[in-house]
Design a protein around this motif. Structure first.
Motif, PDB file in Angstrom:
ATOM      1  N   GLY A  23      31.569  40.181  41.845  1.00  0.00           N
ATOM      2  CA  GLY A  23      32.348  40.605  40.693  1.00  0.00           C
ATOM      3  C   GLY A  23      33.807  40.214  40.756  1.00  0.00           C
ATOM      4  O   GLY A  23      34.614  40.675  39.953  1.00  0.00           O
ATOM      5  N   LEU A  24      34.154  39.339  41.698  1.00  0.00           N
ATOM      6  CA  LEU A  24      35.541  38.911  41.882  1.00  0.00           C
ATOM      7  C   LEU A  24      35.632  37.390  41.891  1.00  0.00           C
ATOM      8  O   LEU A  24      34.680  36.704  42.287  1.00  0.00           O
ATOM      9  N   GLN A  25      36.756  36.883  41.493  1.00  0.00           N
ATOM     10  CA  GLN A  25      37.043  35.462  41.603  1.00  0.00           C
ATOM     11  C   GLN A  25      38.048  35.245  42.734  1.00  0.00           C
ATOM     12  O   GLN A  25      39.021  35.998  42.858  1.00  0.00           O
ATOM     13  N   HIS A  55      39.640  44.151  33.810  1.00  0.00           N
ATOM     14  CA  HIS A  55      40.783  43.432  34.366  1.00  0.00           C
ATOM     15  C   HIS A  55      42.057  43.731  33.584  1.00  0.00           C
ATOM     16  O   HIS A  55      42.085  43.661  32.370  1.00  0.00           O
ATOM     17  N   GLU A  60      40.607  32.476  44.136  1.00  0.00           N
ATOM     18  CA  GLU A  60      41.283  31.271  43.660  1.00  0.00           C
ATOM     19  C   GLU A  60      42.359  30.837  44.651  1.00  0.00           C
ATOM     20  O   GLU A  60      43.518  31.236  44.561  1.00  0.00           O
ATOM     21  N   ASP A  92      44.864  42.047  39.607  1.00  0.00           N
ATOM     22  CA  ASP A  92      44.878  40.840  40.419  1.00  0.00           C
ATOM     23  C   ASP A  92      45.655  41.110  41.703  1.00  0.00           C
ATOM     24  O   ASP A  92      46.690  41.783  41.690  1.00  0.00           O
ATOM     25  N   GLU A 110      36.467  40.283  37.708  1.00  0.00           N
ATOM     26  CA  GLU A 110      35.870  39.638  36.543  1.00  0.00           C
ATOM     27  C   GLU A 110      35.751  40.596  35.367  1.00  0.00           C
ATOM     28  O   GLU A 110      35.673  40.163  34.219  1.00  0.00           O
ATOM     29  N   ARG A 111      35.740  41.915  35.647  1.00  0.00           N
ATOM     30  CA  ARG A 111      35.627  42.907  34.585  1.00  0.00           C
ATOM     31  C   ARG A 111      36.666  44.002  34.800  1.00  0.00           C
ATOM     32  O   ARG A 111      37.155  44.205  35.904  1.00  0.00           O
ATOM     33  N   ARG A 171      40.752  38.033  41.758  1.00  0.00           N
ATOM     34  CA  ARG A 171      40.796  38.530  40.381  1.00  0.00           C
ATOM     35  C   ARG A 171      39.473  39.221  40.024  1.00  0.00           C
ATOM     36  O   ARG A 171      38.399  38.623  40.193  1.00  0.00           O
ATOM     37  N   THR A 222      38.868  45.432  43.178  1.00  0.00           N
ATOM     38  CA  THR A 222      37.734  46.084  42.538  1.00  0.00           C
ATOM     39  C   THR A 222      38.082  47.498  42.093  1.00  0.00           C
ATOM     40  O   THR A 222      37.741  47.923  40.986  1.00  0.00           O
TER      41      THR A 222
END
Length: 321
Positions: free
Chosen positions: A70-72, A92, A74, A128, A89-90, A87, A123
């Protein structure tokens, strides 16, 4: 369950089962990895082969228990400093961010290790989290990590965040860095972060608190010898009373609200207790949570109390911004 006063009482927390046999094996593996990082028994353990072992231990921790679902993730670079955004994903909120300063005694730590706390915090908060891999001792000594922290802060400001939009979080030596970054920003007459969140912060490089003796046998992670060893290579022959090394020696005038989490069994317990006392004494809002029976930066472990501690951090952040 927790305490937020400066006295030495230990308020018992209810015993909580730490899960299945499989989960206990994971916890044991994580504990062993942590011991490999913080097992210095003399300055000689700062030799290259031992540092390499400690740094690989942190990489192992990141691979064992970083919950990235559920995370990005980068990765990128800030003026040559390895960095990464975590980051959600939901749920946010893109208007505020957390700057995370990792621990490791200023001699180890990397982006893989940063995932441990950053992913949990992202989470829980929906914010972020910016991680950065500051330069490490003995290859790079004080004030290199502080300079890199200022560079990471400047990057956030250049991205359009205001100081009021940023929470700075740090664990262990990263807690030291979070405090010294805030001192440095104030020294240069810049705006300060909106909140500080400190997990088992190292606040006094004199390493002379009562808990160094009281918790010598109960702390499964940190030893006084380890603290002496990393101190000696991070800032050799330094004046330990310099607030940019020992922030407990500085003034906290104009500081933002602070949250401290610490385990009752920690060698560094006194560092947190003294900081809490000084902040309250100087009129700075500060919440200190002591988690009974817990150890250094227990929030990284896959145990129920770690999850509860992270939830408490999220509540502090959202109740105060």
């Amino acid at each position: 369950m927790k305490k937020s006063s400066f006295d030495s009482k230990r308020i018992p927390m209810p015993l909580i089962s730490e899960g299945s046999l499989a989960q206990q094996k994971i916890i044991s593996a994580v504990m062993n990895a942590f011991r490999s990082i913080h097992s210095a028994t003399s300055p000689s353990s700062m030799e290259p082969k031992d540092l390499e072992r400690q740094r690989k231990g942190q990489e192992l921790l990141g691979k064992l228990v970083s919950p990235m679902s559920g995370l990005q993730w980068e990765p990128f670079s800030i003026d040559g400093i390895p960095a990464a955004w975590v980051r959600p994903e939901r749920g946010h909120n893109p208007y505020k961010a957390i700057l995370y300063c990792h621990g490791g005694g200023y001699t180890s730590g990397n982006l893989d290790y940063s995932r441990l706390i950053a992913s949990k915090i992202a989470t829980a908060t929906g914010l972020d989290v910016l991680c950065f891999e500051y330069r490490l001792a003995p290859e790079f000594q004080f004030p290199a990590p502080l300079e890199d922290a200022v560079t990471a802060w400047n990057y956030l400001m250049q991205q359009g965040y205001g100081a009021k939009d940023v929470i700075v979080l740090g664990d262990s030596a990263g807690g030291n860095l979070a405090l010294t970054l805030t001192l440095k920003l104030r020294e240069t007459k810049r705006f300060l972060p909106s909140r500080l969140v400190l997990l088992s912060p190292w606040t006094d490089m004199n390493c002379c608190g009562e808990s160094y003796k009281e918790c010598k046998e109960s702390d499964p992670i940190i030893t006084q010898e380890y603290m002496y060893a990393v101190r000696s290579v991070y800032a050799p022959n330094a004046d330990w009373s310099n607030p940019l090394l020992s922030p407990i020696e500085g003034s906290f005038e104009d500081f933002p609200p602070v949250m401290i989490q610490v385990g009752s069994n920690e060698v560094l317990f006194s560092d947190s207790a003294k900081l809490h006392h000084r902040l309250i004494e100087q009129g700075i809002p500060c919440r200190m949570e002591c988690w009974e029976g817990m150890w250094h930066v227990f929030q990284t472990f896959p145990i129920p109390r770690a999850d509860k501690a992270i939830d408490s951090i999220a509540k502090f952040i959202w109740d105060t911004i």
